[in-house]
Scaffold this active site. Sequence first.
Site, short mmCIF file in Angstrom:
data_model
loop_
_atom_site.label_atom_id
_atom_site.label_comp_id
_atom_site.label_asym_id
_atom_site.label_seq_id
_atom_site.Cartn_x
_atom_site.Cartn_y
_atom_site.Cartn_z
N SER A 151 38.52 52.25 41.69
CA SER A 151 37.56 52.27 42.80
C SER A 151 38.10 53.14 43.91
O SER A 151 39.33 53.33 44.02
CB SER A 151 37.38 50.84 43.31
OG SER A 151 36.72 50.83 44.54
N TYR A 164 40.80 42.75 45.94
CA TYR A 164 40.17 43.83 45.16
C TYR A 164 40.90 45.16 45.40
O TYR A 164 41.28 45.84 44.43
CB TYR A 164 38.69 43.94 45.59
CG TYR A 164 37.87 44.92 44.79
CD1 TYR A 164 37.40 44.60 43.52
CD2 TYR A 164 37.53 46.17 45.31
CE1 TYR A 164 36.62 45.49 42.79
CE2 TYR A 164 36.76 47.07 44.59
CZ TYR A 164 36.31 46.72 43.33
OH TYR A 164 35.54 47.61 42.60
P1 NAI Z 1 28.99 44.96 36.39
O1 NAI Z 1 29.06 43.56 36.87
O2 NAI Z 1 27.64 45.54 36.20
O3 NAI Z 1 29.84 45.10 35.04
C1 NAI Z 1 31.09 44.51 34.90
C2 NAI Z 1 31.14 43.74 33.59
O4 NAI Z 1 32.45 43.18 33.43
C3 NAI Z 1 30.15 42.59 33.51
O5 NAI Z 1 29.26 42.73 32.44
C4 NAI Z 1 31.01 41.35 33.36
O6 NAI Z 1 30.43 40.34 32.55
C5 NAI Z 1 32.29 41.91 32.76
N1 NAI Z 1 33.43 41.04 33.02
C6 NAI Z 1 33.80 40.49 34.18
N2 NAI Z 1 34.86 39.69 34.02
C7 NAI Z 1 35.19 39.75 32.71
C8 NAI Z 1 36.21 39.14 31.93
N3 NAI Z 1 37.11 38.31 32.48
N4 NAI Z 1 36.24 39.43 30.63
C9 NAI Z 1 35.32 40.24 30.05
N5 NAI Z 1 34.35 40.85 30.74
C10 NAI Z 1 34.28 40.60 32.07
O7 NAI Z 1 29.84 45.80 37.45
P2 NAI Z 1 30.19 47.35 37.60
O8 NAI Z 1 29.94 47.69 38.99
O9 NAI Z 1 29.59 48.14 36.53
O10 NAI Z 1 31.77 47.29 37.43
C11 NAI Z 1 32.50 48.12 36.57
C12 NAI Z 1 33.78 48.56 37.24
O11 NAI Z 1 33.47 49.45 38.30
C13 NAI Z 1 34.60 47.43 37.84
O12 NAI Z 1 35.95 47.61 37.51
C14 NAI Z 1 34.38 47.60 39.33
O13 NAI Z 1 35.45 47.10 40.07
C15 NAI Z 1 34.26 49.11 39.41
N6 NAI Z 1 33.61 49.60 40.61
C16 NAI Z 1 32.35 49.19 40.93
C17 NAI Z 1 31.74 49.70 42.05
C18 NAI Z 1 30.34 49.33 42.42
O14 NAI Z 1 29.87 49.76 43.48
N7 NAI Z 1 29.63 48.57 41.62
C19 NAI Z 1 32.41 50.68 42.92
C20 NAI Z 1 33.73 51.05 42.48
C21 NAI Z 1 34.29 50.52 41.37
#
Ligand code: NAI
Length: 340
Positions: A151, A164
């Site tokens: 991030s 985070y």
């Molecule tokens: P999202 O919530 O749409 O996808 C994340 C997925 O990870 C979910 O489907 C969730 O079920 C899964 N997950 C969470 N904990 C888990 C576990 N213990 N075991 C297995 N699966 C697990 O979120 P997003 O935004 O697509 O996140 C993806 C990455 O992007 C993350 O690492 C987040 O920190 C990073 N990120 C997100 C930003 C945003 O604005 N959404 C900005 C910068 C980075």
Amino acid sequence: MKNFAGKIAFITGGASGAGLGQAKVFSKAGMKVAIADVRQDALDKAIGEISAYSGCKTSDVLALNFDLTDRAAYAAAADKVEATFGGPPHLLIQTAGVNSFGPIEASTFDDFDWVVGVCFNAVVNGLLIFVPRMIKAYANKTEFHVATTSSMGAFMAGSGTGPYSAAKSAVNNLMYSYAEALKPYGASATVLCPGNINSNIGNAEKYRPAHLKNTGYHVSEGTMKHLNSVHATGIDPVELGEILKEAIENERIIVLPDHNTGEQRAAQLRGLNEQIEAYCLTGEERAAKMAELMKNFRPMPAGDDQDAPPPMMWTVPEGAEAFGQGRKDIEWLADSKKAK
Ligand code: NAI
């Protein structure tokens, strides 16, 4: 890594948001894709979405439901990938993540254990489980690569984003180590550092594990609504997946997708470095420097159009509650940091 067709990708968080976008992109590039996630409903939906997007057979997508912080389950999933697709992944992309925001001094051990557990410890699990298998199978014979979604928070400290930002900062450092370490094996590493993604992460609190529910932050349907309104303005996950693919093809180690054109990226990195340099100044000097830097601060840049106004991160939509506040019942917490 330039040739993806016929190879295997393992993508954590692949059932939603950024991970699902990556699964679509690399499936379209001809890879067999294993997606790991903790939500079965999202996994079931993702298989159809990936095959509809890429035109692949549903048997070329392997959905694995387990908690990435569980090392035994992670190792079993790695065995399943080898048994199903005939070898370890050539491309490991660790994207699963959760967030929860509030005053760092109000944080509980549960807050750290959950956020750091998924955003950092699980990444370590994936690297320790997969990298030796990848080296044994592919070193200097077949292209392979490891990538992690970190991030912009990796580069910034925030009093309301402590666990985070700390986890993401550690992830970046780890990936720089792997980029160096993998050179003798003919491989490299990439760390993707987005600012804001149009994803479901605003709902992460809904599936925080039962044993880690004791948070110091104020969390409600309203705070999730606020977070979701911010993320709705973020980059499209498939577009982000394409940016990651280009970065892997060209051996970029850090990817800042919101600032990916030359001068914008350089200006952003200079700004971030100036913040770190300001920590070396005296208190008085730093206050002046930070005031100067804040004049140009853009909380969550949208896309590459740097002339566009930043999305109104702090505007709380109708019927929502501000995220980032502490629990009302922590009596020693400053009133200004407590939920109203
Ligand atoms: P999202 O919530 O749409 O996808 C994340 C997925 O990870 C979910 O489907 C969730 O079920 C899964 N997950 C969470 N904990 C888990 C576990 N213990 N075991 C297995 N699966 C697990 O979120 P997003 O935004 O697509 O996140 C993806 C990455 O992007 C993350 O690492 C987040 O920190 C990073 N990120 C997100 C930003 C945003 O604005 N959404 C900005 C910068 C980075």
